[in-house]
Scaffold this active site. Structure first.
Site, PDB file in Angstrom:
ATOM      1  CG  ASP A  67      -2.093   0.968   1.107  1.00  0.00           C
ATOM      2  OD1 ASP A  67      -2.239   1.606   0.049  1.00  0.00           O
ATOM      3  OD2 ASP A  67      -2.863   1.070   2.079  1.00  0.00           O
ATOM      4  CE  LYS A  68       0.097   8.027  -1.926  1.00  0.00           C
ATOM      5  NZ  LYS A  68      -1.201   8.762  -1.938  1.00  0.00           N
ATOM      6  CG  HIS A  69      -0.443   7.052   4.761  1.00  0.00           C
ATOM      7  ND1 HIS A  69      -1.811   7.145   4.955  1.00  0.00           N
ATOM      8  CD2 HIS A  69       0.114   8.047   5.502  1.00  0.00           C
ATOM      9  CE1 HIS A  69      -2.064   8.141   5.772  1.00  0.00           C
ATOM     10  NE2 HIS A  69      -0.928   8.712   6.122  1.00  0.00           N
ATOM     11  CB  SER A  70      -0.306  10.924   0.839  1.00  0.00           C
ATOM     12  OG  SER A  70      -0.071  12.331   0.899  1.00  0.00           O
ATOM     13  CB  THR A  84      -8.286   8.827  -0.801  1.00  0.00           C
ATOM     14  OG1 THR A  84      -6.948   9.325  -0.860  1.00  0.00           O
ATOM     15  CG2 THR A  84      -8.499   7.865  -1.955  1.00  0.00           C
ATOM     16  NE  ARG A 123      -2.670  12.518  18.358  1.00  0.00           N
ATOM     17  CZ  ARG A 123      -2.506  12.216  17.066  1.00  0.00           C
ATOM     18  NH1 ARG A 123      -3.083  11.155  16.544  1.00  0.00           N
ATOM     19  NH2 ARG A 123      -1.772  12.984  16.295  1.00  0.00           N
ATOM     20  CB  SER A 167      -2.459   8.080  14.457  1.00  0.00           C
ATOM     21  OG  SER A 167      -3.720   8.286  13.869  1.00  0.00           O
ATOM     22  CE  LYS A 181      -5.914   5.751  10.504  1.00  0.00           C
ATOM     23  NZ  LYS A 181      -5.390   6.456  11.687  1.00  0.00           N
ATOM     24  CE  LYS A 182      -2.531   3.647   4.557  1.00  0.00           C
ATOM     25  NZ  LYS A 182      -3.376   3.357   3.377  1.00  0.00           N
TER      26      LYS A 182
END
Length: 435
Positions: free
Chosen positions: A79-82, A119, A167, A182, A186-187
């Site tokens: 996967d990818k995360h930004s 997204t 938070r 955080s 999730k990832k």
């Protein structure tokens, strides 16, 4: 073991052992830990920081507070995360491109946060598209199509969902340790074997300085690798929008134009290819970034990525002919108005955060939780840094629900885009790789 003793240990810099992290995360998910205790814990972490091993332990504890997916697939799960930016629609391109290269991509994504777009909000601009799906349907989609972009179920890292809200009201959002846990909890709950991170830096990002971006990237990479997921990060530029559009339907259009070759946005293409190449190397599907880049470009240029994207859209309730008819299938704003330059010169600076807030105020994001989004509004044809401009020439186009909204947005855009006589030096798209 109890919440008070764990908080005191972190407060007094005596550490957060793995068993204490597990107890506290479980208590967050179950409700045994109170809001006051969660806030005190977050403040102790913010002020005293966690060590590298403690950060891994806390991330894994957050992940394990809910369900963790397991896969039995013929290819790697990646996967990818930004970290979030303006005009950042790379996920729409990277997911299908990776799937076309043999990866399996369960992309559990989020909604807009602050001035940045989400997204899921972009995809929900597509009529009928469902982001809330059961885990078994996600499994089937990833097995059959190769990828799917959906929202997190209630069972994914529930401890993070609870702490995230706390938070926000306790002044602890900025903690790199808590940001890291955080994002990664999730990832990692998606059962990933490899992850590429896009850490944004600049006026449109949460991290404005290279120092802060580098610190977050290093924390994310070290923690994810320590948790057993092969991970690298690219620090990419967000001193201007990545795409020429900002807004949900408008960004989907630009991503589709790039994916189908109708009008390729070179910056969007280049960042997508670089991130995709890193992901293929991490997943063992390419020997080096050059080989990975060739594979991603071929997947995009051949139309295989677009075909894969169309299959996903149809499987999740969207139009079966979306790839062929996307301009007709997406909503359009009632009012479209050009924003013109008031002087001649060059575009020398862009306040990306201000542009993001202008889109939010148009209705393209949320000012309060639960606000309904208008998917048609936003900005397009945003003039990039270094571009020469004549007085009276359009520097952006506003898409709004009313003339009054368009006027307010136009004023915000003029304030956000600086024009001066001297041509500026253009920043690189990719600043650093952290691996």
């Amino acid at each position: 073991m109890d919440a008070r003793s764990i908080i005191a240990s972190v407060r007094d810099r005596r550490g957060l052992p793995a068993e204490a992290a597990t107890w506290f995360a479980t208590g967050l998910a179950s409700g045994e830990v109170t809001d006051a205790q969660a806030g005190a814990f977050a403040m102790a972490v913010l002020l005293n920081r966690l060590g590298a091993e403690e950060r891994v332990a806390w991330t894994l504890a957050m992940r394990d507070s809910g369900g963790v997916l397991e896969w039995d697939l013929p290819g790697p799960v990646v996967d990818k995360h930004s970290t979030g930016g303006i005009g950042d629609c790379t996920s729409l391109l990277i997911g299908p491109a990776l799937a076309a290269c043999g990866a399996h991509v369960p992309m559990i994504s989020g909604r807009g946060l602050g001035h940045t777009g989400g997204t899921l909000d972009k995809l929900e601009a597509i009529p009928g598209y469902r982001t809330d799906v059961p885990v078994e349907e996600l499994r089937r989609l990833v097995a059959d199509i190769g990828f799917a972009i959906v929202g997190a179920s209630a069972d994914v890292a529930p401890a993070d969902r609870r702490l995230y809200a706390i938070r926000d009201v306790t002044g602890t959002v900025e903690s790199i340790d808590l940001i890291t846990a955080s994002i990664l909890s999730k990832k990692l709950a998606a059962g990933l074997e490899a992850l590429v991170l896009d850490v944004k830096v600049g006026s449109g990002a949460f991290m404005k300085s290279m120092e802060d971006a580098r610190a977050l990237a290093r924390s994310l990479v070290d923690t994810a690798n320590g948790a057993g997921c092969r991970t690298a990060a690219l620090i990419t530029d967000m001193s201007q929008p990545l795409a020429a559009s900002a807004g949900n339907a408008l960004e989907v259009i630009e991503a589709m134009e790039t994916m189908t070759g109708v009008a390729v946005n070179q910056s969007l293409w280049d960042v997508t290819v670089a991130l995709g190449a890193e992901a293929l190397v991490l997943a063992g599907l390419a020997g080096d970034p050059n080989e990975g880049a060739d594979a991603i470009e071929e997947a995009l240029e051949s139309g295989r990525a677009a075909e894969t994207f169309g299959r996903m859209v149809a499987a999740l309730g969207g139009p079966a002919d979306f790839v062929e008819r996307y301009p007709d299938r997406l909503p359009a704003a009632r009012v479209v108005r050009d924003v013109v330059a008031d002087r001649t010169g060059f575009v020398t600076a862009i306040d990306g955060e201000a542009l993001g807030h202008a889109v939010v105020r148009l209705g393209g994001g949320r000012l309060r939780g639960g606000d309904r989004i208008n998917p048609s509004v936003g900005l397009s044809e945003i003039m990039p840094l270094g571009e020469p401009v004549e007085a009276g020439e359009a520097i952006a186009r506003v898409h709004a629900a009313s003339a009054e909204d368009a006027e307010r947005a136009a004023a915000a855009v003029r304030s956000a885009i600086a024009i001066a006589e001297e041509e500026p030096e253009e920043p690189p798209l990719i600043h650093e790789r952290i691996g």
